[in-house]
Design a protein around this motif. Structure first.
Motif, mmCIF file in Angstrom:
data_model
loop_
_atom_site.group_PDB
_atom_site.id
_atom_site.type_symbol
_atom_site.label_atom_id
_atom_site.label_comp_id
_atom_site.label_asym_id
_atom_site.label_seq_id
_atom_site.Cartn_x
_atom_site.Cartn_y
_atom_site.Cartn_z
ATOM 1 N N ASN A 41 -2.979 -1.653 -17.881
ATOM 2 C CA ASN A 41 -2.227 -0.412 -17.697
ATOM 3 C C ASN A 41 -2.819 0.378 -16.544
ATOM 4 O OD1 ASN A 41 -0.327 -0.730 -19.646
ATOM 5 N ND2 ASN A 41 -1.587 0.160 -21.267
ATOM 6 N N SER A 43 -2.294 2.902 -13.324
ATOM 7 C CA SER A 43 -1.312 3.853 -12.806
ATOM 8 C C SER A 43 -0.903 3.442 -11.406
ATOM 9 C CB SER A 43 -1.925 5.259 -12.764
ATOM 10 O OG SER A 43 -2.239 5.684 -14.047
ATOM 11 N N ASP A 383 0.140 14.338 -18.171
ATOM 12 C CA ASP A 383 0.899 13.693 -19.236
ATOM 13 C C ASP A 383 0.772 12.169 -19.158
ATOM 14 O OD1 ASP A 383 2.344 13.087 -16.990
ATOM 15 O OD2 ASP A 383 4.172 14.116 -17.587
ATOM 16 N N ARG A 384 -0.185 11.681 -18.377
ATOM 17 C CA ARG A 384 -0.376 10.235 -18.196
ATOM 18 C C ARG A 384 -1.121 9.648 -19.391
ATOM 19 N NH1 ARG A 384 -4.118 6.605 -15.690
ATOM 20 N NH2 ARG A 384 -5.586 8.313 -15.360
ATOM 21 N N ILE A 385 -0.591 8.545 -19.927
ATOM 22 C CA ILE A 385 -1.249 7.848 -21.029
ATOM 23 C C ILE A 385 -2.454 7.100 -20.468
ATOM 24 C CG2 ILE A 385 -0.992 6.057 -22.764
ATOM 25 C CD1 ILE A 385 1.960 6.791 -22.963
ATOM 26 N N ARG A 428 6.688 16.615 -22.153
ATOM 27 C CA ARG A 428 6.511 15.409 -21.330
ATOM 28 C C ARG A 428 5.534 14.443 -21.993
ATOM 29 N NH1 ARG A 428 5.770 19.110 -17.040
ATOM 30 N NH2 ARG A 428 3.625 18.349 -16.736
ATOM 31 N N ARG A 429 4.467 14.961 -22.576
ATOM 32 C CA ARG A 429 3.499 14.089 -23.252
ATOM 33 C C ARG A 429 4.152 13.356 -24.419
ATOM 34 N NH1 ARG A 429 -1.649 18.371 -23.225
ATOM 35 N NH2 ARG A 429 -2.334 17.901 -21.094
ATOM 36 N N ASN A 431 7.354 12.720 -24.940
ATOM 37 C CA ASN A 431 8.362 11.759 -24.471
ATOM 38 C C ASN A 431 7.718 10.519 -23.853
ATOM 39 O OD1 ASN A 431 11.069 12.793 -25.015
ATOM 40 N ND2 ASN A 431 10.446 14.548 -23.771
ATOM 41 N N ASN A 432 6.580 10.679 -23.152
ATOM 42 C CA ASN A 432 5.900 9.513 -22.580
ATOM 43 C C ASN A 432 5.406 8.583 -23.682
ATOM 44 O OD1 ASN A 432 6.369 10.324 -20.012
ATOM 45 N ND2 ASN A 432 4.280 10.913 -19.530
ATOM 46 N N ASP A 435 8.426 6.848 -25.283
ATOM 47 C CA ASP A 435 8.911 5.759 -24.428
ATOM 48 C C ASP A 435 8.002 4.540 -24.517
ATOM 49 O OD1 ASP A 435 10.962 7.398 -23.641
ATOM 50 O OD2 ASP A 435 10.050 7.993 -21.747
ATOM 51 N N TYR A 436 6.684 4.778 -24.607
ATOM 52 C CA TYR A 436 5.749 3.650 -24.719
ATOM 53 C C TYR A 436 5.997 2.875 -26.020
ATOM 54 C CZ TYR A 436 1.394 1.021 -24.954
ATOM 55 O OH TYR A 436 0.477 0.009 -25.046
#
Length: 484
Positions: A41, A43, A383-385, A428-429, A431-432, A435-436
């Protein structure tokens, strides 16, 4: 414990790759890589991950001087009526720290002849000197910009700099109207329209830039403009009497300008002033100048879990329990029973049954006994995983798929920034993460993303007036799962 300067320097040097970008995309998302300790994973490189600006707008004005003409010029004319005026504006894009492109518009007027066309024709001179001309021009061009100061900069030159030498070259289209004046009056001698055959031109030159501050540069520039045209000076048609005064003369001109560049963007430095190695040089120099060793873990390790108390979030970890990087005992299946005491480490179950499910695995889906699942944390203002959260989310996928129920995916923030900003960030967090989970096999109908901003704190004592330790702020920046 003590750490040597050599170890610290090596640890700091590893991330300095790809022009000091925040993210280095070394995987296509399918295979592990050495930059993420085995995680795939990574970025991707995006505009948001840059630490420098790369757009600017430049404007300037100057004096064009015709080099050689059938009338007066700096080559023949002794300074008689040769000084015109010009202005330019350009949109600049830096491609690398040593090369960029400019889309530039020029407008100006050159002057030729023995007097100014706005003045009466002198009568006390010879007929040869009773002719003058002026040329009004517009030009659009694309220029390549080479930053010689960065291109030729020695790798052992650690000092910052405020002066930079640039070289320019490019082509474009030139439109002009050349006027000629004599005893018979003033007339339009030649007109060339843009984007027509014969309107192409080239220019090249150099400029010296001075960095005033992070936003503003001043530049002096000298450009040589090749018109490729023998009628630009207002001498008239090729075989006219005026145009035959100088044989085989191309009416090129020199344009000397002084201008400013406004650098656009939110970052501190611009790419054309950004040396990729300067950051690590500075950090290593600071370390080299320190006389004392760097001491870490000043408070010790009270629970002997291998995580210093300085950043240990669980200071009473039971002996023998495996912990994560924050010193919290691992709970692989997120059932509330740490792995040390969990009889079914990979299958969630209630505390009363030592972490094992109360229903056999082959008798249907798991019956819900917990209302919440612990979630993941986020970096400040992000908000990045994180790659380190992948195992937790994959376990959540397995748990939710084995469950009959549906879940709210709830995002939260710490108390910094406004309520409106934190609300959007928490959404945003959430929803991310949603989605994952869907991407990895969870039915979308089982999930509902909710943002609660800073109204849902894991540590409520961290209000805006209270300075909490960073680990509590980080714990508040999270996404967790709640059964509906």
């Amino acid at each position: 414990m003590k750490l040597s300067l050599a170890i610290v320097a090596l640890a700091m040097a590893v991330p300095t790759a790809s022009f000091a970008q925040d993210s280095t995309a070394v995987s296509n998302g399918q295979y592990p890589n050495t930059f993420t300790s085995g995680s795939a994973n990574v970025s991707p490189f995006t505009n948001q991950s840059k630490r420098f600006n790369d757009w600017s707008i430049s404007i300037g004005a100057g004096v064009p001087l015709v080099q050689g003409a059938d009338l007066t010029s700096i080559k023949n004319g002794n300074g008689k009526n040769v000084f015109g005026y010009s202005a330019y504006v350009s949109i600049d894009k830096a491609i690398t720290h040593a090369f960029g492109l400019k889309l530039q518009y020029d407008r100006g007027e050159t002057r030729q002849g023995w007097f100014n066309t706005k003045d009466p024709v002198p009568t006390n001179v010879s007929p040869y000197e009773q002719v003058a001309a002026r040329t009004q021009y517009d030009a659009i061009s694309i220029l390549g910009d080479i930053n010689f100061s960065n291109l030729l900069r020695r790798v052992d030159n650690h000092s910052p700099y405020r002066w930079a030498l640039h070289g320019y070259a490019g082509v474009g289209t030139l439109a002009y109207r050349a006027y000629q004046k004599d005893i018979n009056g003033q007339r339009l001698a030649t007109e060339v329209k843009p984007f027509k055959f014969g309107s192409m031109f080239g220019q090249a030159g150099a400029g010296l830039k001075f960095k005033v501050n992070r936003r503003l540069d001043i530049e002096g520039r000298v450009m040589y403009v090749v018109t490729g045209d023998d009628e630009f000076d207002g001498g008239g048609a090729n075989y006219s009497a005026i145009n035959q005064r100088e044989e085989q003369t191309s009416d090129n001109f020199i344009n000397a300008t002084l201008g400013i560049s406004l650098k656009l963007g939110k970052h501190e430095s611009h790419l054309m002033w950004h040396d990729p190695l300067q950051e690590i040089y500075y950090k290593l120099d600071v370390l080299a100048n320190k006389n004392q060793d760097i001491e870490v873990c000043k408070k010790g390790d009270a629970d002997n879990d291998g995580v210093c108390d300085d950043w240990d979030r669980q200071l009473d970890t039971p002996a023998g329990a495996r912990v994560d990087g924050a010193g919290v005992a691992l709970d692989t299946d997120l059932d509330g029973v740490i792995d040390l005491y969990d009889k079914c480490v990979t299958v969630p179950g209630p505390v009363e049954n030592n972490g094992c499910p109360t229903t056999a695995a082959n008798n249907g889906p798991v019956v819900e006994t917990e209302t919440k699942l612990e979630g993941i944390e986020f970096d400040l203002n992000s908000d990045r995983i994180l790659p380190s959260n992948t195992p937790i989310l994959n376990n959540a996928v397995s748990y939710i798929n084995s469950s009959n129920g549906s879940y709210n995916v709830i995002g939260a923030t710490d108390t910094r920034a406004s309520q409106a900003y934190n609300q959007k960030l928490s959404e945003r967090r959430a929803n991310n993460v949603k989605d994952y989970l869907i991407k990895n096999g969870v039915e979308s109908s089982k999930l509902n993303a909710i943002g609660r901003g800073k109204k849902d704190l894991k540590y409520p004592e961290c209000d805006p007036a209270t300075k909490c330790p960073e680990w509590k702020n980080r714990a508040n920046r999270r996404v967790y799962f709640e059964a509906k």
